[in-house]
Design an enzyme around this catalytic site. Structure first.
Site, mmCIF file in Angstrom:
data_model
loop_
_atom_site.group_PDB
_atom_site.id
_atom_site.type_symbol
_atom_site.label_atom_id
_atom_site.label_comp_id
_atom_site.label_asym_id
_atom_site.label_seq_id
_atom_site.Cartn_x
_atom_site.Cartn_y
_atom_site.Cartn_z
ATOM 1 N N GLN A 80 3.047 4.100 6.099
ATOM 2 C CA GLN A 80 3.250 5.520 6.380
ATOM 3 C C GLN A 80 4.728 5.914 6.308
ATOM 4 O O GLN A 80 5.622 5.073 6.275
ATOM 5 C CB GLN A 80 2.696 5.868 7.758
ATOM 6 C CG GLN A 80 1.173 5.850 7.821
ATOM 7 C CD GLN A 80 0.647 6.411 9.127
ATOM 8 O OE1 GLN A 80 0.279 5.669 10.018
ATOM 9 N NE2 GLN A 80 0.601 7.717 9.229
ATOM 10 N N HIS A 81 4.930 7.220 6.287
ATOM 11 C CA HIS A 81 6.231 7.882 6.485
ATOM 12 C C HIS A 81 7.208 7.833 5.312
ATOM 13 O O HIS A 81 8.108 8.648 5.240
ATOM 14 C CB HIS A 81 6.962 7.332 7.717
ATOM 15 C CG HIS A 81 6.151 7.228 8.949
ATOM 16 N ND1 HIS A 81 5.492 8.301 9.504
ATOM 17 C CD2 HIS A 81 5.864 6.169 9.742
ATOM 18 C CE1 HIS A 81 4.850 7.906 10.594
ATOM 19 N NE2 HIS A 81 5.052 6.624 10.759
ATOM 20 N N ASP A 136 -1.786 3.401 6.807
ATOM 21 C CA ASP A 136 -2.265 2.049 7.089
ATOM 22 C C ASP A 136 -3.039 1.928 8.400
ATOM 23 O O ASP A 136 -4.085 1.269 8.452
ATOM 24 C CB ASP A 136 -1.119 1.038 7.032
ATOM 25 C CG ASP A 136 0.101 1.444 7.847
ATOM 26 O OD1 ASP A 136 0.046 2.457 8.587
ATOM 27 O OD2 ASP A 136 1.137 0.753 7.733
#
Length: 464
Positions: A71-72, A227
């Site tokens: 992520q991110h 995830d």
């Protein structure tokens, strides 16, 4: 037999699993490593994916594919769909100061928690956009679209170069810092705030079983997921389930209906991959705490477990605070680990081992408590990650958490969750297919509230 594939493009590697769409049985699998570091050319993710697909026997016989990923991360594209600069990953901390700026500019942590359920930290995309605007303004000006790792890989699988075709899902969008999982919409003014007045295009957010298109060969593409959400789907986690993952870090997430608004910034208001909320707390210290203590005691893991289980609950008053690398839950970046309550009577290897296990589990229990404060109670605890392979962790966990703990067979749950999502999209049904999750072992034990009491008392001393 219809086949589906799930992809896990993690920080370390790309994994591909091909499964029977009806029951989830793994037919074949492969993986390929990613480069190290905290920024990477996304083309290297694509190369790793192609290698993993090839080693898994290809996808020519696969009917649907979905991508789960870290992520991110910030992937910036120009108007022609070309990558502007190397992607900044979630673990790149150069944007820490930018996160602090953003918190202040909106009016403090409570304002962010109320707006989107997430208080900016260095990992989230909004903070990385601010860093880019301030440190690489030419690259910021060139950025016509910003997306996340799983969005970019799904888009590449379609064969499109048109940034208007970018797609994402609720789970990954909820970690950007400019999307609300509660209202299911982007907060465009927060993108503009983060990017110093610029408003790049962002991927369209799909529902949990919507198709993101198809590959040039006609393989259906699922919306993908972050995830943690993909892992929850792979595990079959439902409302009331709390997943405790002991990997390099510790992550606690719980499926529920309530969207958190935690002004402390500890509980992130993420979404799951089924249409629910997935409030999440992350710690900096996970399974490496056990490895460090075992090494200090010159023990292998089997002997470490044996010693820890030989000591009494509460380790005769010895308490380990596992903030070895600082901590973010609670937010104590300059903290260090500490061993409290040492006497000539209790300072022995068995008690130290026990205190390490109890301290790590008490840290996770602190996280489940924070999620409960946001209205999402843990009715069932599912323990996964490398730390779950410790016999001492498995047997002591239910005593610390005060409830039974369920440990499923180790598996690639992010990739399996992505594959299950692909099967869901392919089926057109209202609910994901009822895949089974291997063998799950349930552990129970007498609750030991004194352990948490000792831990919290010692933690207060650490925070002073």
């Amino acid at each position: 037999m219809a086949l589906v594939a799930g992809i896990d493009s993690s920080t370390q590697s790309c994994k591909v699993v091909v499964c029977d769409a009806d029951i989830g049985r793994v037919v074949r699998t492969a993986s390929s490593p990613h480069p190290g570091g905290t920024e990477v050319d996304p083309a290297l993710w694509w190369d790793a994916l192609q290698r993993a697909i090839s080693e898994a026997g290809g996808l020519d016989d696969v009917s649907a594919v979905s991508v789960g990923a870290q992520q991110h991360g910030m992937v910036c594209l120009d108007s022609r769909g070309r990558v502007v600069r190397d992607a900044l990953l979630w673990n790149d901390t150069r944007s820490a100061e930018a996160a602090e700026q953003l918190i202040g500019e909106l009016g403090g942590p409570a304002a962010w928690a109320q707006r989107i359920g997430v208080v900016p930290v260095a990992s989230i995309t909004a903070a990385k956009l601010r860093w880019l605007a301030d440190h690489e303004p030419d690259h910021a000006d060139e950025t016509a679209a910003v997306c996340l790792p799983h969005d970019w890989l799904t888009w590449r699988l379609t064969g499109s170069s048109d940034i208007a075709d970018l797609r994402t899902d609720r789970s990954d969008a909820s970690g950007t810092g400019y999307y609300s999982a509660e209202t299911d919409c982007y907060q465009t003014d927060l993108i503009e705030l983060a990017f110093r007045g610029r408003v790049p295009a962002v991927p369209r957010v799909l529902g949990p079983r919507d198709s993101a298109g198809a590959t040039p060969r006609g393989t259906v593409l699922g919306p993908g997921a972050g995830d943690n959400a993909a892992a929850a789907l792979g595990l079959g986690a439902a409302a009331g389930d709390c997943v405790v993952s002991l990997g390099t870090s510790g992550v606690v997430s719980a499926v529920g209906q309530a969207a958190p608004h935690d002004a402390e910034g500890l509980v992130a208001g993420f979404a799951d991959a089924t249409g629910h909320q997935l409030p999440l707390v992350c710690t900096l210290n996970g399974a490496p705490v056990l490895a460090a203590v075992a090494e200090m005691l010159s023990l292998d893991f089997e002997e470490f477990d044996r010693l820890a289980l030989s000591a009494p609950a509460g380790a005769d008053g010895l308490v380990l605070i596992p903030y070895f690398d600082g901590e973010r839950s609670p937010n104590l970046p300059r903290a260090a680990g500490a061993l409290h309550g040492m006497t000539t009577q209790n300072l022995n290897s068995a008690n130290i081992a026990r205190a390490a296990v109890e301290g790590l589990l008490a840290s996770m229990a602190y996280c489940t408590g924070k999620i409960a404060e946001q209205g999402v109670a843990a009715e069932r605890i599912i323990l996964i990650g490398g730390g779950a392979r410790s016999e001492a962790i498995r047997r002591i966990a239910p005593a610390v958490f005060g409830t039974a703990v369920h440990v499923p067979t180790p598996a690639e749950y992010v990739a399996l969750g992505a594959a299950r999502q692909a099967a869901w999209v392919l089926s057109g049904e209202q609910s994901p297919p009822p895949w089974t999750v291997g063998v799950t072992t349930t552990y129970d034990a007498t609750t030991t509230p004194r352990v948490l009491e000792q831990y919290h008392a010692a933690r207060e001393l650490t925070m002073r």
